[in-house]
Design an enzyme around this catalytic site. Structure first.
Site, mmCIF file in Angstrom:
data_model
loop_
_atom_site.group_PDB
_atom_site.id
_atom_site.type_symbol
_atom_site.label_atom_id
_atom_site.label_comp_id
_atom_site.label_asym_id
_atom_site.label_seq_id
_atom_site.Cartn_x
_atom_site.Cartn_y
_atom_site.Cartn_z
ATOM 1 C CE LYS A 80 -3.942 1.880 2.498
ATOM 2 N NZ LYS A 80 -4.942 1.790 3.573
ATOM 3 C CB SER A 155 -8.084 3.506 2.438
ATOM 4 O OG SER A 155 -7.225 2.933 3.325
ATOM 5 C CB SER A 179 -8.578 0.576 5.389
ATOM 6 O OG SER A 179 -9.283 1.733 4.948
HETATM 7 N N1 GLN Z 1 -13.320 4.245 5.590
HETATM 8 C C1 GLN Z 1 -12.680 4.489 6.944
HETATM 9 C C2 GLN Z 1 -12.372 5.895 6.876
HETATM 10 O O1 GLN Z 1 -12.493 6.555 6.105
HETATM 11 C C3 GLN Z 1 -11.575 3.455 7.402
HETATM 12 C C4 GLN Z 1 -10.440 3.907 6.535
HETATM 13 C C5 GLN Z 1 -9.293 3.083 6.946
HETATM 14 O O2 GLN Z 1 -9.349 1.964 7.545
HETATM 15 N N2 GLN Z 1 -8.202 3.429 6.831
HETATM 16 O O3 GLN Z 1 -11.705 6.431 7.797
#
Ligand code: GLN
Length: 487
Positions: A80, A155, A179
């Site tokens: 990532k 994400s 994410s």
């Molecule tokens: N969708 C969640 C957010 O927008 C979690 C994202 C994540 O786990 N990085 O914060």
């Protein structure tokens, strides 16, 4: 040779050790698969083909000289893009870091390299990991390998899509509110968020430091176990990294006999699509058939989780993102002389809408006059959520829930920010409580994969891995998405 990218991490490593295949063959095949599908999937931000081939050659050389190879020798992986990689661009999906080349590796990355894994490149993501679809990437949206009109989740959408599209054998993601698990579920692969403190966050570009955790994505539970083995463990460079010994995660232990499984009813309520709930309930009864003891339970504070998260995460983000000022690294757009003007203009042009909104919400929640009303109350709610889990784990060894309330949605469909945030409803409470959880495929709705989430006590990754492996072996949900099907 049969399809190399269909191999498990353990399988590929074994063949390599016995010289049936070379690291170069593996990497070349992965690069070929990237070339074939990447214009449609768009999982990656940076491809480091030359470095990958050079690493492969060095592993092959060492192998032919009889050197003992690391446990992940020759395994092609994608990372990532919020994981710092020495000499390789690391943008965290943000234009404000479009040109940032870290001078060091994140601890998780250097541990993978020491184990012999070969990075093929950096995976797309929502900007600073803020999102559930990769639509917030500052560069492009990744597409779901099962349906190119749909999102891969987020994400870590690029990481999950790359594994699903067979561009790499496995990937690393990060999980702040779902994410890793949600994109793994939406792409039909396995993803795991370790216990908070299990994996060093050194070199992970911070979003919300009390929630962020790095974890593996793979085609199988065992792939994730092998990756976790390599990256877990104490690191003096991260003060929140726990000094808890690392057990043996792999070795195909698979048993749920006598395991006490709690099924929290709040995770099957409004917002969870009936088809998804049905598949997860069917998975629960499969676990029952395999010998687990199933009982419904309640986690009553679940209803506070989203609201608490969307105060705590932006509050931490507003502080973490203050460092991007156009001075030290990354974008600098301004010709204006003077620090304030330069920083203002750079941040205005460099951050996307979601990052800006969260910085504002977080800053507001932390201001003196509102601190008690928002931040403090959110932390109190977080305590209640953690206590719910503590109580449940007195009676149960693991909890099972859906990973995501819906299968992959269409690109653009969740433009409503509330709808998007609801995508995390089953995963966010687990981050607030700092627990480990894994998502495994448990079926398909209209050809789109659905994930089962298994949650464990702190540092009991072996228990959830064993339960997930057992379920995986008893079922047959590992499939190849159309975009990766070999002609
Ligand atoms: N969708 C969640 C957010 O927008 C979690 C994202 C994540 O786990 N990085 O914060």
């Amino acid at each position: 040779m049969s399809d190399l990218m269909e191999m498990t991490v353990r399988g590929a490593h074994e063949l390599l050790k016995q010289s049936w295949i070379s690291a170069r063959e593996l990497v070349e095949e992965a690069l070929k698969r990237i070339e074939r599908s990447e214009d449609r999937v768009r999982a990656l931000l940076t491809i480091t083909a030359e470095q990958a081939l050079a690493s492969a050659d060095s592993i092959d050389r060492r192998r032919s000289e009889g050197e003992t190879l690391g446990p992940l020798a020759g395994i092609p992986i994608v990372l990532k893009d919020n994981l710092c990689t020495s000499g390789v661009k690391t943008s965290a999906g943000s234009r404000i870091l479009y040109n940032f080349v870290p001078p060091y590796d994140a601890t998780a990355v250097s541990r993978l390299r020491n184990a012999g894994a070969i990075s093929l490149g950096k995976a797309n993501m929502d900007e600073f990991a803020m999102g559930s679809s990769t639509e917030n990437s500052g560069f492009h949206t990744t597409r779901n390998p099962w349906d190119l009109d749909r999102v891969p989740g987020g994400s870590s959408g690029g990481s999950a899509a790359a594994v699903a599209a067979r561009q790499a054998l496995c990937a690393l993601g990060s999980d702040t509110g779902g994410s890793i698990r949600q994109p793994a579920a939406l792409c039909g692969v396995v993803g795991m968020k370790p216990t908070y403190g299990r994996v060093s966050r050194y070199g992970l570009i911070a979003y919300a430091s009390s929630l962020d955790q790095i974890g593996p994505i793979g085609k199988t539970v065992d792939d994730c176990a092998l990756l976790l083995q390599a990256i877990a463990g104490y690191d003096p460079l991260d003060s929140t990294c726990a000094e808890v010994p690392v057990p043996d995660y792999g070795a195909g232990r698979c048993s749920v006999s006598g395991l006490r499984i709690g099924v929290p009813r709040e995770y099957f309520g409004t917002g969870v699509q009936p088809d998804v709930a049905g598949l997860v309930r069917a998975a629960v009864s499969t676990l029952g058939d395999l010998g687990a003891i199933i009982e419904e339970c309640s986690l009553p504070s679940t209803e506070f989780a989203l609201a608490a998260y969307y105060i705590i995460a932006p509050a931490e983000a507003s502080s973490n993102l203050a460092r991007f000022d156009g001075v030290k690294y990354g974008l600098r757009t301004s010709q204006i002389s003077g620090h304030i003007g330069l920083t203002e203009q750079t941040r205005d042009e460099g951050f996307g809408a979601e990052a800006k909104q969260r910085i504002m919400v977080g800053t507001y929640a932390l201001t003196a006059g509102y601190y008690d009303a928002y931040y403090k109350r959110a932390q109190q709610a977080r305590t209640l959520i953690r206590q719910d889990f503590d109580r449940a784990f007195e009676r149960f060894d693991v909890l099972v829930t859906p990973t995501s309330p819906t299968p992959a949605f269409r690109i653009g469909e969740n433009a409503d920010p509330i709808a998007m945030k609801l995508a995390d409803i089953c995963t966010i409470p687990i981050n607030l409580a700092g627990l480990p959880a894994i998502s495994v495929p448990c079926g398909y709705v209209n050809g789109l994969p659905v994930g089962l989430q298994i949650v464990g006590r702190p540092f009991e990754e072996p228990t959830i891995l064993a339960a997930a492996a057992c379920y995986e072996q008893a079922t047959d949900w590992r499939r190849v998405p159309p975009v990766a099907a070999q002609q």
